[in-house]
Write a protein that holds these residues in place. Structure first.
Motif, short mmCIF file in Angstrom:
data_model
loop_
_atom_site.label_atom_id
_atom_site.label_comp_id
_atom_site.label_asym_id
_atom_site.label_seq_id
_atom_site.Cartn_x
_atom_site.Cartn_y
_atom_site.Cartn_z
N PRO A 67 -12.72 5.18 2.09
CA PRO A 67 -13.03 4.77 0.71
C PRO A 67 -12.51 5.73 -0.36
O PRO A 67 -12.64 5.45 -1.55
N LYS A 68 -11.91 6.85 0.04
CA LYS A 68 -11.40 7.81 -0.95
C LYS A 68 -10.24 7.25 -1.77
O LYS A 68 -10.02 7.67 -2.89
N THR A 69 -9.47 6.34 -1.19
CA THR A 69 -8.38 5.75 -1.96
C THR A 69 -8.76 4.32 -2.32
O THR A 69 -9.42 3.64 -1.55
N ASN A 70 -8.34 3.89 -3.52
CA ASN A 70 -8.74 2.53 -3.90
C ASN A 70 -7.59 1.53 -3.88
O ASN A 70 -7.74 0.40 -4.29
N SER A 71 -6.43 2.00 -3.38
CA SER A 71 -5.34 1.02 -3.25
C SER A 71 -4.61 1.21 -1.92
O SER A 71 -4.72 2.26 -1.29
N ILE A 92 -2.25 -11.67 0.80
CA ILE A 92 -2.35 -10.25 1.17
C ILE A 92 -3.39 -9.55 0.31
O ILE A 92 -4.23 -8.80 0.80
N LYS A 93 -3.34 -9.81 -0.99
CA LYS A 93 -4.29 -9.16 -1.90
C LYS A 93 -5.73 -9.52 -1.53
O LYS A 93 -6.60 -8.65 -1.48
N LYS A 102 -10.01 -2.58 -1.09
CA LYS A 102 -8.93 -1.95 -1.87
C LYS A 102 -8.01 -2.97 -2.54
O LYS A 102 -7.96 -4.14 -2.16
N ILE A 103 -7.25 -2.45 -3.49
CA ILE A 103 -6.25 -3.28 -4.17
C ILE A 103 -4.92 -3.10 -3.45
O ILE A 103 -4.46 -1.97 -3.26
N ALA A 104 -4.30 -4.20 -3.06
CA ALA A 104 -2.99 -4.10 -2.40
C ALA A 104 -1.90 -4.01 -3.45
O ALA A 104 -1.84 -4.81 -4.37
N VAL A 105 -1.06 -2.98 -3.30
CA VAL A 105 0.10 -2.84 -4.19
C VAL A 105 1.32 -3.24 -3.37
O VAL A 105 1.68 -2.56 -2.41
N ILE A 106 1.91 -4.37 -3.72
CA ILE A 106 2.93 -4.96 -2.84
C ILE A 106 4.35 -4.68 -3.34
O ILE A 106 4.67 -4.93 -4.50
#
Ligand SMILES: [Zn+2]
Length: 246
Positions: A67-71, A92-93, A102-106
């Motif tokens: 959980p430390k990263t949100n993406s 995917i998102k 988390k938020i997926a950055v594609i």
């Protein structure tokens, strides 16, 4: 003094030897009782994961779920002969959000260069190595035509961070556009489940049912294909997430 020196040297070597033994257990005896426990512990540490090269599906689950990263960075690779569905980024998102929060950055790469029409495990692994040189925590989704060992397989994971989607197989299995979309979506979600450490369930209506991967019957109907994670699967993922950092 001499005794103390010998003792320190002894402890030092003992520590190294036992670390090597634990890594050996986890890597080569991963299916044994102690091997499983050791692996489950070791893969929590980024350093060990990278340098002892734990690279089986599920080995990255604690890093994906941290959980430390949100993406989460997702690299989508294909070429115009076997491209993903137009809705793939939405799938995917939603999938990443639902399972990890988390938020997926594609990132899209449409220049994948593949000469073969069907690829073996060896060829897929090589392709992966060529593309994926960093140790960063990300998800790779690679679209290729089909699988040499089983032509009707829709997708596969061979390592800790890469999903292969067999575009041509999905086309062949699907009668209409609706089925095709649903099969492609459920395959991505199924393989992602494996990367999060989830195994097959016996319930045929779950995404994690084995039949999502192995379609022997040609020409499926959309309604036969599960397209949501079951409570059982989400619960399992939640348990992994709770134990991150413990
Ligand atoms: Zn599977």
């Amino acid at each position: 003094m001499r005794f103390l020196k010998i003792l320190i040297v002894f402890i030092f070597f003992f520590a190294i030897l036992s670390s090597v033994f634990v890594i050996y257990l986890a890597k080569l005896k991963g299916q044994s009782f102690f091997g499983k426990i050791a692996r489950e512990e070791l893969i929590r540490h980024t350093f060990i994961l990278s340098y002892a090269n734990f690279n089986a599906p599920g080995d990255m689950k604690f890093l994906y779920l941290n959980p430390k990263t949100n993406s989460l960075e997702v690299n989508l690779r294909f070429n115009n002969n076997f491209a993903p569905d137009e809705d793939v980024e939405v799938w995917i998102k939603n999938m990443v959000k639902e399972t990890t929060g988390k938020i997926a950055v594609i990132n899209r790469f449409d220049n994948l260069n593949i000469a073969q029409n069907s690829l073996s495990d060896y060829e897929l692994t090589n392709l992966e190595k060529e593309i994926n040189k960093s140790h960063a925590i990300k998800l790779n989704i690679i679209y290729v035509p089909s699988y040499k060992e089983k032509e009707s397989l829709a997708g596969i994971v061979l390592s800790r961070d890469t999903i292969f989607i067999f575009r041509k197989a999905i086309d062949t299995l699907s009668e209409d556009k609706k089925t095709l979309k649903r099969l492609e979506k459920s395959t991505i979600m199924h393989e992602w489940g494996h990367l999060l450490g989830v195994e097959h369930t016996s319930d045929d209506n779950c995404i994690m049912s084995e039949r999502v991967e192995v379609y022997d019957k040609h020409m499926l109907e959309a309604e036969q294909i599960p397209d949501e994670y079951c409570q059982e699967t989400l619960f399992q993922i939640e348990e992994f997430q709770k134990s991150v950092g413990k």
